[in-house]
Design a protein around this motif. Structure first.
Motif, PDB file in Angstrom:
ATOM      1  N   HIS A 143       0.816  -1.223   0.000  1.00  0.00           N
ATOM      2  CA  HIS A 143       0.000   0.000   0.000  1.00  0.00           C
ATOM      3  C   HIS A 143       0.847   1.269   0.000  1.00  0.00           C
ATOM      4  N   LEU A 144       2.162   1.134   0.235  1.00  0.00           N
ATOM      5  CA  LEU A 144       3.041   2.308   0.229  1.00  0.00           C
ATOM      6  C   LEU A 144       3.832   2.462  -1.067  1.00  0.00           C
ATOM      7  N   HIS A 145       3.713   1.505  -1.969  1.00  0.00           N
ATOM      8  CA  HIS A 145       4.521   1.564  -3.188  1.00  0.00           C
ATOM      9  C   HIS A 145       4.218   2.815  -4.011  1.00  0.00           C
ATOM     10  N   ALA A 146       2.961   3.033  -4.348  1.00  0.00           N
ATOM     11  CA  ALA A 146       2.618   4.189  -5.184  1.00  0.00           C
ATOM     12  C   ALA A 146       2.785   5.516  -4.461  1.00  0.00           C
ATOM     13  N   MET A 225       1.325 -20.205   2.883  1.00  0.00           N
ATOM     14  CA  MET A 225       0.431 -20.325   4.034  1.00  0.00           C
ATOM     15  C   MET A 225       1.143 -20.033   5.345  1.00  0.00           C
ATOM     16  N   GLU A 226       2.235 -20.720   5.602  1.00  0.00           N
ATOM     17  CA  GLU A 226       2.930 -20.551   6.878  1.00  0.00           C
ATOM     18  C   GLU A 226       3.471 -19.141   7.032  1.00  0.00           C
ATOM     19  N   LEU A 227       4.031 -18.597   5.945  1.00  0.00           N
ATOM     20  CA  LEU A 227       4.606 -17.258   6.018  1.00  0.00           C
ATOM     21  C   LEU A 227       3.525 -16.201   6.223  1.00  0.00           C
ATOM     22  N   ASN A 228       2.397 -16.350   5.547  1.00  0.00           N
ATOM     23  CA  ASN A 228       1.313 -15.374   5.696  1.00  0.00           C
ATOM     24  C   ASN A 228       0.768 -15.325   7.117  1.00  0.00           C
ATOM     25  N   PHE A 229       0.769 -16.448   7.807  1.00  0.00           N
ATOM     26  CA  PHE A 229       0.237 -16.501   9.164  1.00  0.00           C
ATOM     27  C   PHE A 229       1.317 -16.396  10.238  1.00  0.00           C
ATOM     28  N   ARG A 239       0.469  -8.684   4.682  1.00  0.00           N
ATOM     29  CA  ARG A 239       0.098  -9.491   3.517  1.00  0.00           C
ATOM     30  C   ARG A 239      -1.120 -10.363   3.811  1.00  0.00           C
ATOM     31  N   LEU A 240      -1.246 -10.825   5.053  1.00  0.00           N
ATOM     32  CA  LEU A 240      -2.446 -11.570   5.425  1.00  0.00           C
ATOM     33  C   LEU A 240      -3.682 -10.672   5.321  1.00  0.00           C
ATOM     34  N   LYS A 241      -3.530  -9.412   5.707  1.00  0.00           N
ATOM     35  CA  LYS A 241      -4.645  -8.469   5.609  1.00  0.00           C
ATOM     36  C   LYS A 241      -5.051  -8.247   4.156  1.00  0.00           C
ATOM     37  N   GLN A 242      -4.088  -8.212   3.251  1.00  0.00           N
ATOM     38  CA  GLN A 242      -4.406  -8.091   1.833  1.00  0.00           C
ATOM     39  C   GLN A 242      -5.221  -9.293   1.361  1.00  0.00           C
ATOM     40  N   ASN A 243      -4.841 -10.475   1.834  1.00  0.00           N
ATOM     41  CA  ASN A 243      -5.554 -11.686   1.432  1.00  0.00           C
ATOM     42  C   ASN A 243      -6.960 -11.751   2.005  1.00  0.00           C
ATOM     43  N   ALA A 244      -7.194 -11.031   3.099  1.00  0.00           N
ATOM     44  CA  ALA A 244      -8.524 -11.011   3.709  1.00  0.00           C
ATOM     45  C   ALA A 244      -9.415  -9.919   3.129  1.00  0.00           C
ATOM     46  N   ALA A 245      -8.819  -8.925   2.490  1.00  0.00           N
ATOM     47  CA  ALA A 245      -9.592  -7.780   1.998  1.00  0.00           C
ATOM     48  C   ALA A 245      -9.885  -7.839   0.511  1.00  0.00           C
ATOM     49  N   ARG A 246      -9.208  -8.727  -0.209  1.00  0.00           N
ATOM     50  CA  ARG A 246      -9.316  -8.716  -1.658  1.00  0.00           C
ATOM     51  C   ARG A 246      -9.578 -10.119  -2.190  1.00  0.00           C
ATOM     52  N   ASN A 247     -10.149 -10.198  -3.386  1.00  0.00           N
ATOM     53  CA  ASN A 247     -10.481 -11.489  -3.968  1.00  0.00           C
ATOM     54  C   ASN A 247     -10.225 -11.458  -5.469  1.00  0.00           C
ATOM     55  N   GLY A 248      -9.071 -11.941  -5.867  1.00  0.00           N
ATOM     56  CA  GLY A 248      -8.701 -11.951  -7.271  1.00  0.00           C
ATOM     57  C   GLY A 248      -7.265 -12.404  -7.395  1.00  0.00           C
ATOM     58  N   ASN A 249      -6.640 -12.069  -8.499  1.00  0.00           N
ATOM     59  CA  ASN A 249      -5.225 -12.387  -8.699  1.00  0.00           C
ATOM     60  C   ASN A 249      -4.415 -11.278  -8.042  1.00  0.00           C
ATOM     61  N   ALA A 292      -6.784 -19.171  15.897  1.00  0.00           N
ATOM     62  CA  ALA A 292      -7.489 -18.323  16.856  1.00  0.00           C
ATOM     63  C   ALA A 292      -8.033 -19.128  18.033  1.00  0.00           C
ATOM     64  N   ALA A 293      -8.287 -20.416  17.827  1.00  0.00           N
ATOM     65  CA  ALA A 293      -8.836 -21.256  18.894  1.00  0.00           C
ATOM     66  C   ALA A 293      -7.866 -21.417  20.058  1.00  0.00           C
ATOM     67  N   THR A 294      -6.570 -21.265  19.790  1.00  0.00           N
ATOM     68  CA  THR A 294      -5.570 -21.434  20.847  1.00  0.00           C
ATOM     69  C   THR A 294      -4.714 -20.199  21.088  1.00  0.00           C
ATOM     70  N   ASP A 295      -4.826 -19.192  20.210  1.00  0.00           N
ATOM     71  CA  ASP A 295      -3.989 -17.990  20.332  1.00  0.00           C
ATOM     72  C   ASP A 295      -4.818 -16.754  20.032  1.00  0.00           C
ATOM     73  N   PRO A 296      -5.106 -15.912  21.035  1.00  0.00           N
ATOM     74  CA  PRO A 296      -5.939 -14.715  20.824  1.00  0.00           C
ATOM     75  C   PRO A 296      -5.377 -13.744  19.793  1.00  0.00           C
ATOM     76  N   PHE A 297      -4.085 -13.842  19.516  1.00  0.00           N
ATOM     77  CA  PHE A 297      -3.477 -12.953  18.523  1.00  0.00           C
ATOM     78  C   PHE A 297      -4.188 -13.064  17.181  1.00  0.00           C
ATOM     79  N   TYR A 298      -4.662 -14.268  16.869  1.00  0.00           N
ATOM     80  CA  TYR A 298      -5.258 -14.507  15.560  1.00  0.00           C
ATOM     81  C   TYR A 298      -6.767 -14.269  15.524  1.00  0.00           C
ATOM     82  N   SER A 299      -7.347 -13.856  16.656  1.00  0.00           N
ATOM     83  CA  SER A 299      -8.807 -13.638  16.698  1.00  0.00           C
ATOM     84  C   SER A 299      -9.288 -12.639  15.647  1.00  0.00           C
ATOM     85  N   PRO A 300      -8.565 -11.509  15.426  1.00  0.00           N
ATOM     86  CA  PRO A 300      -9.036 -10.556  14.403  1.00  0.00           C
ATOM     87  C   PRO A 300      -9.038 -11.125  12.980  1.00  0.00           C
ATOM     88  N   TYR A 301      -8.320 -12.234  12.773  1.00  0.00           N
ATOM     89  CA  TYR A 301      -8.214 -12.796  11.427  1.00  0.00           C
ATOM     90  C   TYR A 301      -9.173 -13.963  11.205  1.00  0.00           C
TER      91      TYR A 301
END
Length: 468
Positions: A143-146, A225-229, A239-249, A292-301
């Motif tokens: 999001h900072l590139h442009a 998968m592992e790196l994104n999480f 990058r995980l947030k990008q994958n949650a906000a967008r749907n395409g290539n 998220a079931a075992t780590d509250p850090f992931y609850s927002p995701y």
């Protein structure tokens, strides 16, 4: 929004989809209702301020670099840049002080003594405002590139950034219009255009070996998968947030860039429109719920609708050729960028390895025949710098080859191999794939960022010899 963007919206029918109101042009697009999109508009025209394709900026005896973003990609750039003659690393900037410390350590026992900036979100503006920098090398999150690149050009700097060039179509236009107005280069750091087999197939295509190239395929099939999480992966889980906000290539450039150069996109042909099909998500949502079931850090995701596993986007060009680009970063499929070139006389395909070329419909060429082709059609650039590139590294050497070529072109006042129009159009394929997916895979027009100059622009020229 200028008239060019308004005209594009009207022609494509995007104004009726609610994307304008939803902020698609100015922010990451939210989930969108399926609304028909006009199938074809002919691309329209734009009054070009200045043609950056084929433009060589004034020579620079020394290229003074300000590196913004010293994370995984930025830290990888430092060893490459310090190994290139004619480079002075003048400034390092990162939000995290520990990344600055790591960057300085990488420059120990060299002549590079950069000024450092960290701790504030907009420290990059101070770097761009310095008068002892020629090139801003931008390795920040997407999001900072442009924003950083536009600001850099407005302050008299050439700018390059990691891919993608932008996260909205509006930002793509901003990059184009700013580069034309300031006559400063902007280049997206598409390293795959400098991988060795991709360069070989580019030269083969330019020498007519394939005959007429009629179809190309590229992809980004890479299990992240592992790196994104991972909490230690991308800063602030961007990058995980990008994958949650967008749907395409989300990442078409690695596969698309080399094919676009081979097909002379923006240099004799252009991408006209695309259609995009997306599967459901079968993994990321489940992964977020499990964590998220075992780590509250992931609850927002947890509980989010992640982009689908597989996206297949097909582009048709103005001259009637086709390009297929795929994106999958979650499945167990082995890494591949596919890189398939189909011509009337020959075909090439890189994955699964080893890369092969065929001149008939039955058999690939033998190892001995492949070696002869490589000896005959390897670019002088690779013969000059290839051994050093493999030694210094960066994805097998293609990163160094890209950086060396960029610095050499700036020092010798030569046109860049990848210009701002390439950055905008290649990036737009990913953004517009989201529109197509949201509208039941209806076709979506791709803007002509060149303003019609694609008809006369000359193909990429890597035959130019440059001093090592």
């Amino acid at each position: 929004m200028n008239s060019t963007r308004r005209e594009f919206l009207a022609r494509t029918g995007l104004a009726g989809t609610g994307l304008m109101a939803a902020g698609f042009l100015g922010t990451t697009p939210p989930a969108m209702a399926a609304t028909p999109v006009a199938a074809k508009s002919g691309g329209g025209t734009r009054r070009q301020q200045f043609n950056m394709c084929g433009y060589g900026a004034p020579k620079l005896e020394k290229v003074r670099v300000g590196l913004i973003g010293v994370g995984s990609r930025g830290s990888g750039a430092l060893p490459r840049l310090r190994a290139i003659e004619g480079v002075e690393i003048t400034a390092l900037c990162d939000l995290r002080p520990e990344r600055i410390a790591a960057g300085l350590k990488a420059l120990e026992r060299t002549n590079h003594k950069p000024v450092t900036y960290s701790g504030t979100a907009e420290a990059w503006k101070e770097v761009c405002g310095r008068d002892d920098i020629d090139l801003i090398y931008n390795c920040t999150p997407w999001h900072l590139h442009a924003p950083i690149s536009v600001y850099a050009m407005e302050h008299g700097k050439h700018a390059v950034s990691e891919i993608p060039a932008a996260v909205t179509i509006d930002e793509c236009w901003q990059l184009v219009e700013t580069a034309e107005r300031t006559k400063k280069h902007y280049m997206m750091l598409e390293n795959c255009c400098y991988d060795f087999f991709e360069l070989l197939t580019l030269n083969l295509a330019q020498q007519g070996f394939f005959g007429e190239v009629v179809h190309g395929e590229g992809a980004y099939l890479h299990n992240l998968m592992e790196l994104n999480f991972s909490k230690k992966g991308y800063h602030d889980m961007w990058r995980l947030k990008q994958n949650a906000a967008r749907n395409g290539n989300l990442y078409p450039m690695h596969g698309l860039g080399p094919i676009a150069q081979i097909m002379n996109i923006n240099r004799g042909d252009r991408m006209d429109y695309l259609v995009s099909v997306q599967s459901n998500d079968f993994q990321m949502g489940r992964k977020a719920e499990e964590l998220a079931a075992t780590d509250p850090f992931y609850s927002p995701y947890a509980g989010k609708h992640y982009r689908g596993n597989m996206n297949t986007t097909t582009v048709r060009t103005e001259l009637g050729k086709t390009i297929m680009v795929q994106h999958d970063v979650t499945s167990t499929r082995p890494y591949s960028r596919i890189h398939t070139v189909v011509g009337t006389k020959a075909t090439a395909q890189k994955w699964p390895s080893p890369a092969r070329i065929a001149t008939g419909h039955e058999n690939w060429l033998s190892d001995a025949e492949m070696k002869k082709l490589e000896e005959k059609y390897t670019f002088d650039l690779v013969k000059q710098v290839g051994a050093t590139a493999r030694k210094v590294g960066g994805h097998g050497g293609m990163d160094f080859l890209m950086d060396w070529r960029l610095i050499s072109q700036l020092r010798h006042g030569l046109p860049l191999d990848m210009d701002v129009y390439d950055a905008a159009s290649w990036t737009s394929v990913g953004l517009l794939s989201e529109v197509s997916v949201a509208n039941r895979s209806n076709s979506v027009d791709i803007p002509d960022f060149t303003g019609g100059s694609w008809r006369k622009n000359k193909p990429v020229d890597l035959t130019l010899k440059q001093p090592v």
